[in-house]
Scaffold this active site. Structure first.
Site, PDB file in Angstrom:
ATOM      1  N   ARG A  51      10.073  -5.421   7.791  1.00 21.16           N
ATOM      2  CA  ARG A  51      10.248  -3.999   8.079  1.00 21.16           C
ATOM      3  C   ARG A  51      11.191  -3.466   7.006  1.00 21.16           C
ATOM      4  O   ARG A  51      11.953  -4.200   6.404  1.00 21.16           O
ATOM      5  CB  ARG A  51      10.848  -3.812   9.459  1.00 21.16           C
ATOM      6  CG  ARG A  51       9.957  -4.387  10.572  1.00 21.16           C
ATOM      7  CD  ARG A  51      10.216  -3.677  11.873  1.00 21.16           C
ATOM      8  NE  ARG A  51       9.612  -4.333  13.013  1.00 21.16           N
ATOM      9  CZ  ARG A  51       8.417  -4.044  13.500  1.00 21.16           C
ATOM     10  NH1 ARG A  51       7.670  -3.131  12.915  1.00 21.16           N
ATOM     11  NH2 ARG A  51       7.951  -4.666  14.565  1.00 21.16           N
ATOM     12  N   GLY A 100       0.987  -1.236  10.423  1.00 22.17           N
ATOM     13  CA  GLY A 100       0.898  -0.229  11.467  1.00 22.17           C
ATOM     14  C   GLY A 100       1.114   1.188  10.968  1.00 22.17           C
ATOM     15  O   GLY A 100       0.917   1.471   9.782  1.00 22.17           O
ATOM     16  N   ASP A 160      -0.115  -3.144  19.719  1.00 25.78           N
ATOM     17  CA  ASP A 160       0.005  -2.229  20.857  1.00 25.78           C
ATOM     18  C   ASP A 160      -1.257  -1.399  21.095  1.00 25.78           C
ATOM     19  O   ASP A 160      -1.379  -0.757  22.135  1.00 25.78           O
ATOM     20  CB  ASP A 160       1.198  -1.288  20.656  1.00 25.78           C
ATOM     21  CG  ASP A 160       2.519  -2.031  20.699  1.00 25.78           C
ATOM     22  OD1 ASP A 160       2.518  -3.204  21.089  1.00 25.78           O
ATOM     23  OD2 ASP A 160       3.537  -1.434  20.328  1.00 25.78           O
ATOM     24  N   ARG A 188       5.734  -0.730  22.778  1.00 28.54           N
ATOM     25  CA  ARG A 188       6.921   0.089  22.543  1.00 28.54           C
ATOM     26  C   ARG A 188       6.783   1.481  23.178  1.00 28.54           C
ATOM     27  O   ARG A 188       7.641   1.939  23.896  1.00 28.54           O
ATOM     28  CB  ARG A 188       7.125   0.228  21.034  1.00 28.54           C
ATOM     29  CG  ARG A 188       8.509   0.699  20.642  1.00 28.54           C
ATOM     30  CD  ARG A 188       8.521   1.153  19.203  1.00 28.54           C
ATOM     31  NE  ARG A 188       8.306   0.082  18.254  1.00 28.54           N
ATOM     32  CZ  ARG A 188       9.268  -0.691  17.768  1.00 28.54           C
ATOM     33  NH1 ARG A 188      10.495  -0.517  18.165  1.00 28.54           N
ATOM     34  NH2 ARG A 188       8.981  -1.617  16.875  1.00 28.54           N
ATOM     35  N   ARG A 240       2.036 -12.469  20.314  1.00 28.88           N
ATOM     36  CA  ARG A 240       1.567 -11.964  19.022  1.00 28.88           C
ATOM     37  C   ARG A 240       1.590 -13.021  17.916  1.00 28.88           C
ATOM     38  O   ARG A 240       1.155 -12.758  16.797  1.00 28.88           O
ATOM     39  CB  ARG A 240       2.339 -10.724  18.619  1.00 28.88           C
ATOM     40  CG  ARG A 240       3.762 -10.954  18.209  1.00 28.88           C
ATOM     41  CD  ARG A 240       4.370  -9.653  17.715  1.00 28.88           C
ATOM     42  NE  ARG A 240       5.604  -9.911  17.019  1.00 28.88           N
ATOM     43  CZ  ARG A 240       6.425  -8.978  16.590  1.00 28.88           C
ATOM     44  NH1 ARG A 240       6.138  -7.714  16.780  1.00 28.88           N
ATOM     45  NH2 ARG A 240       7.520  -9.292  15.958  1.00 28.88           N
ATOM     46  N   MET A 258       4.532  -6.687  25.490  1.00 30.70           N
ATOM     47  CA  MET A 258       4.850  -5.737  24.417  1.00 30.70           C
ATOM     48  C   MET A 258       4.224  -4.379  24.669  1.00 30.70           C
ATOM     49  O   MET A 258       3.239  -4.247  25.388  1.00 30.70           O
ATOM     50  CB  MET A 258       4.375  -6.283  23.087  1.00 30.70           C
ATOM     51  CG  MET A 258       5.377  -7.218  22.468  1.00 30.70           C
ATOM     52  SD  MET A 258       4.992  -7.478  20.755  1.00 30.70           S
ATOM     53  CE  MET A 258       6.451  -8.369  20.261  1.00 30.70           C
TER      54      MET A 258
HETATM   55  N1  LIG Z   1       7.538   7.220   6.880  1.00 35.17           N
HETATM   56  C1  LIG Z   1       7.452   6.159   6.092  1.00 35.17           C
HETATM   57  N2  LIG Z   1       7.265   6.310   4.763  1.00 35.17           N
HETATM   58  C2  LIG Z   1       7.173   5.225   3.976  1.00 35.17           C
HETATM   59  N3  LIG Z   1       7.238   3.961   4.405  1.00 35.17           N
HETATM   60  C3  LIG Z   1       7.429   3.742   5.705  1.00 35.17           C
HETATM   61  C4  LIG Z   1       7.538   4.828   6.621  1.00 35.17           C
HETATM   62  N4  LIG Z   1       7.723   4.305   7.851  1.00 35.17           N
HETATM   63  C5  LIG Z   1       7.717   2.958   7.705  1.00 35.17           C
HETATM   64  N5  LIG Z   1       7.544   2.617   6.422  1.00 35.17           N
HETATM   65  C6  LIG Z   1       7.487   1.261   5.872  1.00 35.17           C
HETATM   66  O1  LIG Z   1       6.390   0.559   6.442  1.00 35.17           O
HETATM   67  C7  LIG Z   1       6.735  -0.804   6.669  1.00 35.17           C
HETATM   68  C8  LIG Z   1       6.434  -1.224   8.075  1.00 35.17           C
HETATM   69  O2  LIG Z   1       6.857  -0.221   8.987  1.00 35.17           O
HETATM   70  P1  LIG Z   1       7.130  -0.517  10.529  1.00 35.17           P
HETATM   71  O3  LIG Z   1       7.296   0.790  11.185  1.00 35.17           O
HETATM   72  O4  LIG Z   1       8.234  -1.514  10.650  1.00 35.17           O
HETATM   73  O5  LIG Z   1       5.884  -1.294  11.028  1.00 35.17           O
HETATM   74  P2  LIG Z   1       4.424  -0.819  11.347  1.00 35.17           P
HETATM   75  O6  LIG Z   1       3.785  -0.437  10.061  1.00 35.17           O
HETATM   76  O7  LIG Z   1       3.842  -2.036  11.965  1.00 35.17           O
HETATM   77  O8  LIG Z   1       4.554   0.342  12.283  1.00 35.17           O
HETATM   78  C9  LIG Z   1       8.189  -0.946   6.308  1.00 35.17           C
HETATM   79  O9  LIG Z   1       8.255  -1.574   5.045  1.00 35.17           O
HETATM   80  C10 LIG Z   1       8.708   0.473   6.269  1.00 35.17           C
HETATM   81  O10 LIG Z   1       9.732   0.627   5.299  1.00 35.17           O
HETATM   82  O1  LIG Z   2      10.773  -7.462  17.425  1.00 41.61           O
HETATM   83  P1  LIG Z   2       9.993  -6.728  16.394  1.00 41.61           P
HETATM   84  O2  LIG Z   2       9.465  -7.602  15.326  1.00 41.61           O
HETATM   85  O3  LIG Z   2      10.724  -5.557  15.868  1.00 41.61           O
HETATM   86  O4  LIG Z   2       8.694  -6.170  17.100  1.00 41.61           O
HETATM   87  C1  LIG Z   2       8.709  -5.631  18.369  1.00 41.61           C
HETATM   88  C2  LIG Z   2       7.763  -4.489  18.443  1.00 41.61           C
HETATM   89  O5  LIG Z   2       6.600  -4.665  17.773  1.00 41.61           O
HETATM   90  C3  LIG Z   2       5.514  -4.144  18.509  1.00 41.61           C
HETATM   91  O6  LIG Z   2       4.671  -5.203  18.782  1.00 41.61           O
HETATM   92  C4  LIG Z   2       4.814  -3.083  17.762  1.00 41.61           C
HETATM   93  O7  LIG Z   2       4.486  -3.596  16.537  1.00 41.61           O
HETATM   94  P2  LIG Z   2       3.243  -3.107  15.718  1.00 41.61           P
HETATM   95  O8  LIG Z   2       2.797  -1.795  16.246  1.00 41.61           O
HETATM   96  O9  LIG Z   2       3.819  -3.017  14.355  1.00 41.61           O
HETATM   97  O10 LIG Z   2       2.247  -4.195  15.850  1.00 41.61           O
HETATM   98  C5  LIG Z   2       6.060  -3.565  19.766  1.00 41.61           C
HETATM   99  O11 LIG Z   2       5.278  -3.767  20.865  1.00 41.61           O
HETATM  100  C6  LIG Z   2       7.398  -4.216  19.843  1.00 41.61           C
HETATM  101  O12 LIG Z   2       8.301  -3.348  20.380  1.00 41.61           O
END
Ligand SMILES: Nc1ncnc2c1ncn2[C@@H]1O[C@H](COP(=O)(O)OP(=O)(O)O)[C@@H](O)[C@H]1O
Ligand SMILES: O=P(O)(O)OC[C@H]1O[C@](O)(COP(=O)(O)O)[C@@H](O)[C@@H]1O
Length: 612
Positions: A315, A340, A371, A421, A536, A419
């Site tokens: 992340r 995601g 999710d 969120r 997961r 899970m």
């Molecule tokens: N608004 C955004 N603009 C650019 N990069 C983002 C943004 N939000 C998240 N990211 C980047 O996307 C990656 C994963 O985001 P995260 O929210 O943790 O997981 P997911 O893509 O599964 O929702 C991270 O490297 C984060 O820095």
């Molecule tokens: O503990 P971590 O790695 O932050 O992930 C927990 C979160 O990831 C999730 O699985 C959501 O992740 P994604 O949507 O990125 O798959 C949520 O359900 C949970 O809250």
């Protein structure tokens, strides 16, 4: 024996895109070339060194073109940009220039592959789209429409000339952008279905064997949105040996990540003959701070049997300019981004930066979330995200265990936290699948503990009736209750900016224990199971494996065809290309997708299921 007009040496020295036709269309006098070719075709050839000479002649003709060295090919996007004027004379530009796809150039190599000899007939037409709302015909035979109170019409299918009927009665505007247009003879055979059509909606029929599909495009409504159908195109933008692809996985883990990686690699390798595929390690930050892995079918051969991602993930760490610099420096021209909503927002930013720098790089996003809570413009057009099926299946084991524990003891209560969120898809589907769950608590539906209709009352009743019970709770449920009790998460956020949730499972378990054993003095046995990461971290199941393969292949067909800034989803059971999230103003592909701006979290997708 006459020598062939184009001896092998010549053809192998020429860039395949420089065909005889294109030579004739270039600026320099084609007559000179023809003359030289004639001389060469005499026996013995008058100019033995002619092949090389011609190769250089061709180079000079266009100024921009020469035989590409391996290094040049890395810079191919720029060269191709310069080539446009000549190319455009031969191929009229699509009207959506610069808005999401590069230009089709070469025949798809799939059609020369014996294993895919039948594929030709499955090439997807460039304009083939899928509407969001599709009603399936079911053999009704009456053509009368019934007007409801709001003046909208429930049209009951028929065998008449529907177009005339509709136009006459409600002034519907026909569209010709889809497969069938009004007035088509096939209309007569149309068997339609019950479908709600409002005044001014646009309708379009599509016929499939014995039944029909009616596509209704609601004016001034997000339902106007159509998606391009994914799949192999007859023409591709990239030549196989000029492709330099990379794959990155970001965000939380999800079953199926390895399968998607595997299928992108094998698909590019086997179907398109691509040899340069890089794995970026450790998520977005891996572009500039980590190593890369060279990916081949051998390397990825059995990774689909493992959970997690062989590339690693993270992340945070999204630094657009560093990422784009790295892509540019490495000469990468196809980027596959698996992640995601956060990841896809990041992909969208990368896409914009690519465009600003004028780089012709295809960005293909493959959405991942365990999710299953993806929607576009708040509409639940996405059928399912990969890994979700596996998660639900895996959650069954925890629920089973909770049930076994609960039914073995007096007043047994099993609590399972799953899970989710912001949404309760996993909890809800696991509940529906197991049939052992008495109470399912999800973020979308607030609950309370005390009093009439509260959780305590329900537990008491259920224990009286059944002697034991199982509760499933999604991790995002009841967060407001914890906060209202002063349990503070000190507003913690993870590296991506996602709020860190409080542990509602532990909290609920403690509350129930306190209530029944201390306050009500009732004997009860509570077992709390938190299988969160076990769910997961597993490899994807059979159905997810198939789905991951479809998504991966759709992504690579799209990228090979030159589409960029796209996310692949299954909408209405068709794999479609959707614009990158958050890219409203730089929207890829086509006008009809202008409504798609971003991916948001869906809250009510399963409302109808929840009534079960
Ligand atoms: N608004 C955004 N603009 C650019 N990069 C983002 C943004 N939000 C998240 N990211 C980047 O996307 C990656 C994963 O985001 P995260 O929210 O943790 O997981 P997911 O893509 O599964 O929702 C991270 O490297 C984060 O820095
Ligand atoms: O503990 P971590 O790695 O932050 O992930 C927990 C979160 O990831 C999730 O699985 C959501 O992740 P994604 O949507 O990125 O798959 C949520 O359900 C949970 O809250």
């Amino acid at each position: 024996m006459r020598k062939p007009l184009f001896p092998p040496l010549l053809s192998s020295h020429l860039h395949p895109s420089i065909s005889a036709t294109s030579i004739l269309h270039r600026r320099s006098p084609p007559l000179l070339l023809l003359l030289l070719l004639l001389l060469q075709s005499t026996n013995p050839p008058i100019l033995p060194t002619l092949p090389i000479f011609i190769a250089f002649s061709v180079v000079d003709l266009d100024g921009a073109w020469r035989r590409l060295s391996a290094e040049d090919r890395h810079r191919q996007p720029r060269l191709r940009a310069r080539r446009r004027p000549a190319f455009d004379r031969l191929h009229p530009r699509p009207s959506c220039e610069d808005s999401g796809f590069l230009y089709f150039t070469y025949p798809n190599p799939l059609q020369d592959n014996p294993a895919y000899s039948v594929v030709k007939q499955y090439f997807v037409n460039m304009d083939d789209t899928v509407a969001q709302k599709v009603g399936k015909g079911s053999g009704c035979s009456d053509a009368n429409g019934v007007v409801d109170d709001e003046g909208a019409c429930f049209w009951k299918g028929g065998t008449n000339r529907v177009a005339d009927h509709m136009a006459m009665r409600w002034g519907c505007v026909p569209t010709t952008s889809l497969d069938q247009s009004f007035g088509d003879a096939n209309w007569d055979k149309l068997i339609a279905c019950y479908i709600r059509i409002a005044k001014d909606d646009v309708i379009c029929p599509r016929l499939f064997g014995g039944h029909s599909e009616i596509i209704v495009v609601h004016k001034d409504s997000p339902r106007e949105t159509h998606f391009r159908r994914a799949g192999p195109r007859q023409k591709v933008y990239f030549e196989s040996d000029e492709v330099h692809a990379c794959i990155v996985t970001c965000g939380g883990l999800c079953p199926g990540l390895n399968t998607v990686i595997r299928e992108i690699v094998c698909g590019l390798y086997d179907m398109y003959g691509v040899r340069k595929i890089l794995g970026i390690e450790g998520g977005y930050s891996g572009f500039y701070s980590r190593n890369t892995i060279s990916l081949t079918p051998k390397v990825v051969n059995d990774i689909h049997k493992r959970g997690g991602t062989i590339l690693g993930t993270s992340r945070g760490g999204h630094d657009t300019s560093k990422i784009v610099d790295s892509i540019q420096d490495r000469g990468i021209n196809q980027v596959y981004i698996i992640g995601g909503d956060g990841t896809q927002k990041g992909a969208s930013v990368i896409f914009k930066e690519m465009r600003r720098r004028g780089l012709k790089v295809a960005i293909a996003g493959i959405p991942k979330t365990i999710d299953n809570d993806i929607a576009v413009n708040s509409l639940p057009v996405i059928d399912k995200s990969f890994g979700f099926d596996t998660a639900v299946e895996e959650a069954q084991r925890a629920i089973n265990a909770a049930h076994v524990e609960a039914e073995s003891m007096e007043n047994g209560i099993g609590i399972v936290k799953l899970m989710g969120r912001y949404s309760g898809f996993i909890a809800m589907y696991a509940t529906l699948a197991s049939r052992d769950v008495d109470c399912c608590l999800i973020p979308e539906s607030p609950f309370y503990l005390e009093g009439n209709g509260g959780v305590y009352e329900f537990i008491e009743r259920r224990l009286k009736e059944n002697g034991h019970m199982v509760i499933v709770i999604a991790e995002g449920a009841g967060q407001d209750l914890l906060l209202s009790e002063g349990i503070n998460s000190v507003n913690q956020k993870d590296a991506s900016g996602n709020k860190v949730l409080l542990d509602v499972g532990l909290w609920l378990s403690q509350k129930i224990k306190d209530h029944f054993t201390r306050r009500r003095k009732v004997v009860m046995n509570l077992k709390y199971i938190d299988p969160t990461y076990m769910i997961r971290a597993v490899p994807s199941n059979a159905s997810d494996n198939v789905y991951c393969t479809l998504l991966a292949h759709s992504a690579l067909h799209g990228a090979m065809a030159g589409y960029t800034g796209l996310v692949k989803y299954v909408a209405k059971s068709e794999i479609v290309k959707v614009a990158c999230p958050c890219s409203k103003n730089c929207l890829p592909t086509i006008k009809i997708m202008d409504n798609i701006g971003y991916v948001i979290w869906a809250h009510n997708k399963y409302a109808n299921v929840a009534t079960d």
